[in-house]
Motif scaffolding. Sequence first.
Motif, mmCIF file in Angstrom:
data_model
loop_
_atom_site.group_PDB
_atom_site.id
_atom_site.type_symbol
_atom_site.label_atom_id
_atom_site.label_comp_id
_atom_site.label_asym_id
_atom_site.label_seq_id
_atom_site.Cartn_x
_atom_site.Cartn_y
_atom_site.Cartn_z
ATOM 1 N N UNK A 222 -33.665 -9.170 3.347
ATOM 2 C CA UNK A 222 -33.817 -10.619 3.506
ATOM 3 C C UNK A 222 -35.248 -11.090 3.276
ATOM 4 N N UNK A 223 -36.229 -10.256 3.608
ATOM 5 C CA UNK A 223 -37.633 -10.681 3.485
ATOM 6 C C UNK A 223 -38.190 -10.539 2.065
ATOM 7 N N UNK A 224 -37.368 -10.036 1.166
ATOM 8 C CA UNK A 224 -37.787 -9.921 -0.233
ATOM 9 C C UNK A 224 -37.545 -11.260 -0.929
ATOM 10 N N UNK A 225 -38.591 -11.944 -1.389
ATOM 11 C CA UNK A 225 -38.399 -13.270 -2.004
ATOM 12 C C UNK A 225 -37.587 -13.209 -3.294
ATOM 13 N N UNK A 226 -37.452 -12.026 -3.872
ATOM 14 C CA UNK A 226 -36.685 -11.891 -5.114
ATOM 15 C C UNK A 226 -35.184 -11.754 -4.860
ATOM 16 N N UNK A 227 -34.784 -11.620 -3.599
ATOM 17 C CA UNK A 227 -33.359 -11.443 -3.298
ATOM 18 C C UNK A 227 -32.584 -12.724 -3.589
ATOM 19 N N UNK A 228 -31.587 -12.615 -4.457
ATOM 20 C CA UNK A 228 -30.688 -13.735 -4.734
ATOM 21 C C UNK A 228 -29.282 -13.185 -4.859
ATOM 22 N N UNK A 229 -28.342 -14.050 -5.196
ATOM 23 C CA UNK A 229 -26.942 -13.644 -5.270
ATOM 24 C C UNK A 229 -26.740 -12.511 -6.267
ATOM 25 N N UNK A 230 -27.329 -12.637 -7.443
ATOM 26 C CA UNK A 230 -27.133 -11.610 -8.463
ATOM 27 C C UNK A 230 -27.690 -10.256 -8.016
ATOM 28 N N UNK A 231 -28.864 -10.276 -7.379
ATOM 29 C CA UNK A 231 -29.476 -9.032 -6.912
ATOM 30 C C UNK A 231 -28.620 -8.385 -5.827
ATOM 31 N N UNK A 232 -28.150 -9.195 -4.886
ATOM 32 C CA UNK A 232 -27.320 -8.662 -3.798
ATOM 33 C C UNK A 232 -25.998 -8.117 -4.332
ATOM 34 N N UNK A 233 -25.378 -8.850 -5.262
ATOM 35 C CA UNK A 233 -24.109 -8.393 -5.831
ATOM 36 C C UNK A 233 -24.291 -7.067 -6.559
ATOM 37 N N UNK A 234 -25.379 -6.949 -7.318
ATOM 38 C CA UNK A 234 -25.645 -5.703 -8.043
ATOM 39 C C UNK A 234 -25.856 -4.546 -7.073
ATOM 40 N N UNK A 235 -26.561 -4.811 -5.960
ATOM 41 C CA UNK A 235 -26.801 -3.764 -4.967
ATOM 42 C C UNK A 235 -25.507 -3.305 -4.313
ATOM 43 N N UNK A 236 -24.517 -4.196 -4.250
ATOM 44 C CA UNK A 236 -23.219 -3.853 -3.650
ATOM 45 C C UNK A 236 -22.228 -3.318 -4.683
ATOM 46 N N UNK A 237 -22.593 -3.374 -5.967
ATOM 47 C CA UNK A 237 -21.698 -2.911 -7.014
ATOM 48 C C UNK A 237 -20.512 -3.823 -7.243
ATOM 49 N N UNK A 238 -20.710 -5.149 -7.035
ATOM 50 C CA UNK A 238 -19.643 -6.128 -7.226
ATOM 51 C C UNK A 238 -20.175 -7.279 -8.061
ATOM 52 N N UNK A 239 -19.274 -8.149 -8.510
ATOM 53 C CA UNK A 239 -19.686 -9.340 -9.241
ATOM 54 C C UNK A 239 -20.091 -10.433 -8.261
ATOM 55 N N UNK A 240 -20.864 -11.410 -8.744
ATOM 56 C CA UNK A 240 -21.249 -12.515 -7.871
ATOM 57 C C UNK A 240 -20.023 -13.309 -7.435
ATOM 58 N N UNK A 241 -19.004 -13.392 -8.294
ATOM 59 C CA UNK A 241 -17.774 -14.090 -7.929
ATOM 60 C C UNK A 241 -17.092 -13.403 -6.756
ATOM 61 N N UNK A 242 -17.056 -12.064 -6.782
ATOM 62 C CA UNK A 242 -16.447 -11.316 -5.678
ATOM 63 C C UNK A 242 -17.246 -11.509 -4.400
ATOM 64 N N UNK A 243 -18.563 -11.510 -4.521
ATOM 65 C CA UNK A 243 -19.408 -11.712 -3.342
ATOM 66 C C UNK A 243 -19.112 -13.057 -2.696
ATOM 67 N N UNK A 244 -19.066 -14.117 -3.498
ATOM 68 C CA UNK A 244 -18.778 -15.444 -2.955
ATOM 69 C C UNK A 244 -17.397 -15.478 -2.297
#
Length: 322
Positions: A222-244
């Motif tokens: 959370x404290x990484x200013x570069x963290x966004x939806x695309x970064x989080x989705x990639x880290x989870x191995x899912x698409x941004x649509x699936x994350x939402x």
Amino acid sequence: MERGARVVRSTADVCETDASAYWTDAVCSAFVPVRVRPTAPAPLHGRVEHVNLDGLGFTLVRSGAQRVDRTRTLIARGGGDDVLANIQLTGEGRVGQDGRRALLTPGAMTLVDSTRPYTLEFAGPFSQLVVQVPRDRMARRSLARATAVALDPDGPARLVADFLVGLERRQRADPRAAASLVPHAAGLLDCAAGWAQEATPGRASASALTRERVHDVLRRHARDPRLDVDTAAAACGISRRTLFRVLAEHGESFGALLRTLRVDHARRLLRAAPERTVASVAYACGFGGESQLHRAFRAVTGLTPGAYRAGAVLAADGTDRQ
């Protein structure tokens, strides 16, 4: 009510004929509107001790045989969107919500959602500590599968229950030390909610597991200013649509979760490091600047960072007037 000020209400302060009505009013004032009725011939008697620690309510309840109902009608009249952790201290209690019933023996804990109907039943004298947490202070927003599940006093949830009971006791002796520990309470209750869901039959699903991965990534980065939806989705191995979709199934949003986690970090820094500038705190917590922190902080806490820091200092001195 002043933050950090302990409020005590007892039926010993009123005449016998007014005891039951006074008790109902005391319970509603401490928590949310409910219907309280005795299950024994004698009038209700009891004592409530309530203290607000940084937005979390800690309430000690001691009373006798009774039934408490939170009905749809009462919910419609208003009340907070809170998670209630009921920790049984003495006696026994039964909690019902979402089609489940939990038997609470001393040391056991269960969670209740104030936005849906529930019942509490006590066959005899009892005491409980009830910790009331606004839902926006918890990462896990949906409790549909975690309510009215008895968390055994011999299991890991006992660590959470003991921490919360100890925190309430510490507040009496050392309010400043208690205030420094409060930020950990919501996180521990979030863990307890996860254990309760795992104890509920049929809970496991691909969606639930994916959601847990998303929450874990957010908590760690959370404290990484570069963290966004695309970064989080990639880290989870899912698409941004699936994350939402996975978050939406539980009434959550990526932006709100990230904002709350960053504000929680900011709260801790503002309290622990009063010498740091607000701008420095903002960057350390992943915000783009001081103005972003101000907007997010006010949205989550209702205060500006400066007002919050001033209140924390006053509370530590035992002179909070917010």
